[in-house]
Design an enzyme around this catalytic site. Structure first.
Site, PDB file in Angstrom:
ATOM      1  N   SER A   1       0.813  -1.345  -0.004  1.00 13.90           N
ATOM      2  CA  SER A   1      -0.050  -0.001   0.146  1.00 13.90           C
ATOM      3  C   SER A   1       0.850   1.352  -0.035  1.00 13.90           C
ATOM      4  O   SER A   1       1.758   1.587  -1.087  1.00 13.90           O
ATOM      5  CB  SER A   1      -0.752   0.042   1.211  1.00 13.90           C
ATOM      6  OG  SER A   1      -1.743   1.133   1.197  1.00 13.90           O
TER       7      SER A   1
ATOM      8  N   ASP B   1      -0.908   1.476  -4.147  1.00 10.44           N
ATOM      9  CA  ASP B   1      -1.779   0.362  -4.655  1.00 10.44           C
ATOM     10  C   ASP B   1      -3.238   0.821  -5.187  1.00 10.44           C
ATOM     11  O   ASP B   1      -4.018   0.239  -5.457  1.00 10.44           O
ATOM     12  CB  ASP B   1      -1.977  -0.812  -3.809  1.00 10.44           C
ATOM     13  CG  ASP B   1      -2.723  -0.466  -2.759  1.00 10.44           C
ATOM     14  OD1 ASP B   1      -2.815   0.680  -2.023  1.00 10.44           O
ATOM     15  OD2 ASP B   1      -3.524  -1.327  -1.884  1.00 10.44           O
TER      16      ASP B   1
ATOM     17  N   ASP C   1      -6.095   2.295  -3.617  1.00  7.52           N
ATOM     18  CA  ASP C   1      -7.044   2.169  -2.685  1.00  7.52           C
ATOM     19  C   ASP C   1      -7.300   3.398  -1.866  1.00  7.52           C
ATOM     20  O   ASP C   1      -8.204   3.492  -1.258  1.00  7.52           O
ATOM     21  CB  ASP C   1      -7.307   0.932  -2.099  1.00  7.52           C
ATOM     22  CG  ASP C   1      -6.074   0.599  -0.769  1.00  7.52           C
ATOM     23  OD1 ASP C   1      -5.214   1.514  -0.777  1.00  7.52           O
ATOM     24  OD2 ASP C   1      -5.963  -0.238  -0.323  1.00  7.52           O
TER      25      ASP C   1
END
Length: 446
Positions: free
Chosen positions: A101, A242, A244
């Site tokens: 992430s 990533d 999100d």
């Protein structure tokens, strides 16, 4: 049963150190394959972000799944929400994302999605952990899983993102700076916003395996703030490694965090009669956001920190919108997990419909000063149970006199104690947060 490997967002750590090693990831792939095979799984999608270690871990995961008799379908670099979507679109029984992430390149991790595009249930993750302790047994050669690759995955996800923006609207006339964090959105996000009509300037769009999240992206918005002002752009959008998470920057170069993004989406949906129920935030959600929603008559509930807990509460309440101030925004009308591109498009939809700037749209919510101090914790004495730390928290709450909040929690992805204080006076909030953090350091943090 306590978790040994899985945290709030999969298995994560320093590359080359247990558990993020090729041998462990192969065993993890095998264990997951064995567990999923019992549920009838035969095909698993694998996506990754742009970290150099992704090549190594992707191969290890593929080998483990093959040894369990599972077909691996490789997507290459793709945002986490893209893997969730494509898992459903290709009727796969599960999806795997190799990513850490917003962490630096030297970290990496593994997280799993179900066939519905949601995080695996706790009981399945615990079953995978139990399987990891079993002897490694490869299926016979005739039953080994094959590996294939989907070459048009980026194009499919681009079209999916565009479908989350109303066909009768356009971004024509807007100049947008995109910060892709040298991460998984680098070959996706620019096309989405350009094809919807915007003039797009890209930063953080040249990954080399080592520069993901390096002074760019949603956790480092300074570069975006500067570029928006230099370009005299209407706004800026920053994703994490990533894809999100999302943060935004208005035309004046001011950061808009997840709480404000969530508020703007909720207010727009309410005005159009599209808001189903209320909004789910977390323990970290700014108190001012909760009060602003209250003024609009929008119900609000707090979940534990972590998008999986936001999702659980949304399902429990039957609501459709939730998120975190870190920029994880879940719009269940469009996606099954946090999706930075989709969330940004919901804000831009509101901008276009209202015919105002993002700076004007954010009016109506003034967040309270909030200070977050991360203290590295080496184990040993639990700071949350330490009497001196508890006393410092009590003193801080007394100083705030009911006009603020104090929250201490352990990170679910890093060895950190997070100390958060918010209130009406910035100087007081900063002083109280640092006083508590110092006490945490004294009792076993490193």
């Amino acid at each position: 049963m306590s978790r040994k490997y899985f945290g709030t967002d999969g298995v994560r750590g320093l590359v080359g150190k247990a558990p993020i090693t090729p041998d462990f990831v192969m065993r993890l792939g095998w264990a997951a394959g064995k567990v999923l095979a019992r549920q009838g799984t035969r095909k698993v999608l694998i996506g990754k972000d742009t970290r150099i270690s992704g090549y190594m871990l992707e191969s290890a995961m593929e080998a483990g799944l093959s040894a369990a008799g599972i077909q691996a379908v490789l997507l290459g670099p793709m945002p986490t929400p893209a893997v969730a979507y494509l898992t459903r679109a290709f009727r796969a029984e599960a999806g795997v994302v190799i990513s850490a992430s917003h962490n630096p390149y030297y970290d990496n991790g593994i997280k799993f999605f179900s066939q519905d595009g949601t995080k695996l249930p706790d009981e399945v993750e615990l079953e995978i952990e139990r399987q990891l302790d079993a002897p490694f047994e490869c299926v016979e050669s005739a039953k080994l899983g094959k590996a294939t690759r989907i070459d048009d995955a980026p194009g499919r996800y681009i079209e999916y993102c565009k479908s989350a923006f109303p066909g009768e609207l356009s971004l024509d006339g807007l100049k947008i700076v995109l910060d892709c964090a040298h991460g998984a959105t680098y070959h996706i996000a620019p096309s989405v916003f350009r094809e919807l009509g915007a003039e797009v300037v890209v930063i953080g769009g040249t990954p080399n395996g080592l520069n993901i999240n390096d002074h760019v992206g949603s956790t480092h918005p300074e570069a975006l703030m500067q570029r928006v002002c230099e370009e005299q752009a209407d706004l800026g959008i920053a994703f994490d490694g990533d894809g999100d998470r999302v943060m935004m920057v208005d035309g004046a170069g001011q950061v808009i965090d997840g709480d404000e993004i969530l508020f703007m989406i909720a207010r727009d949906q309410l005005s159009r009669g599209k808001l189903a129920g209320g909004v789910v935030g977390t323990q970290m959600t700014n108190l001012a956001m909760e009060l602003a929603l209250q003024d609009l008559g929008i119900p609000f509930c707090r979940a534990k920190v972590g998008d999986r807990y936001v999702m659980e509460m949304l399902k429990e309440l039957g609501w459709r919108l939730g998120g975190e101030n870190s920029g994880h925004i879940i719009c269940l009308d469009h996606a099954t997990t946090g999706d930075g591109i989709v969330a940004a498009l919901q804000v831009l939809q509101a901008v276009v419909r209202a015919g105002v700037s993002l700076l004007q749209l954010r009016a109506g919510l003034q967040l309270f000063p909030q200070t977050l101090v991360n203290v590295r914790f080496a184990g040993g004495v639990d700071p949350l149970a330490d009497p001196a730390v508890q006393q410092a928290v009590e003193q801080a709450e007394q100083a705030l006199a009911g006009r603020g909040r104090v929250l201490l929690r352990k990170s679910g992805t890093e060895p950190l104690i997070r100390v958060m204080v918010e209130g009406h006076e910035a100087a007081l909030v900063n002083a109280l947060a640092e006083k508590i953090a110092e006490q945490v350091r004294h009792c076993g943090a490193a």
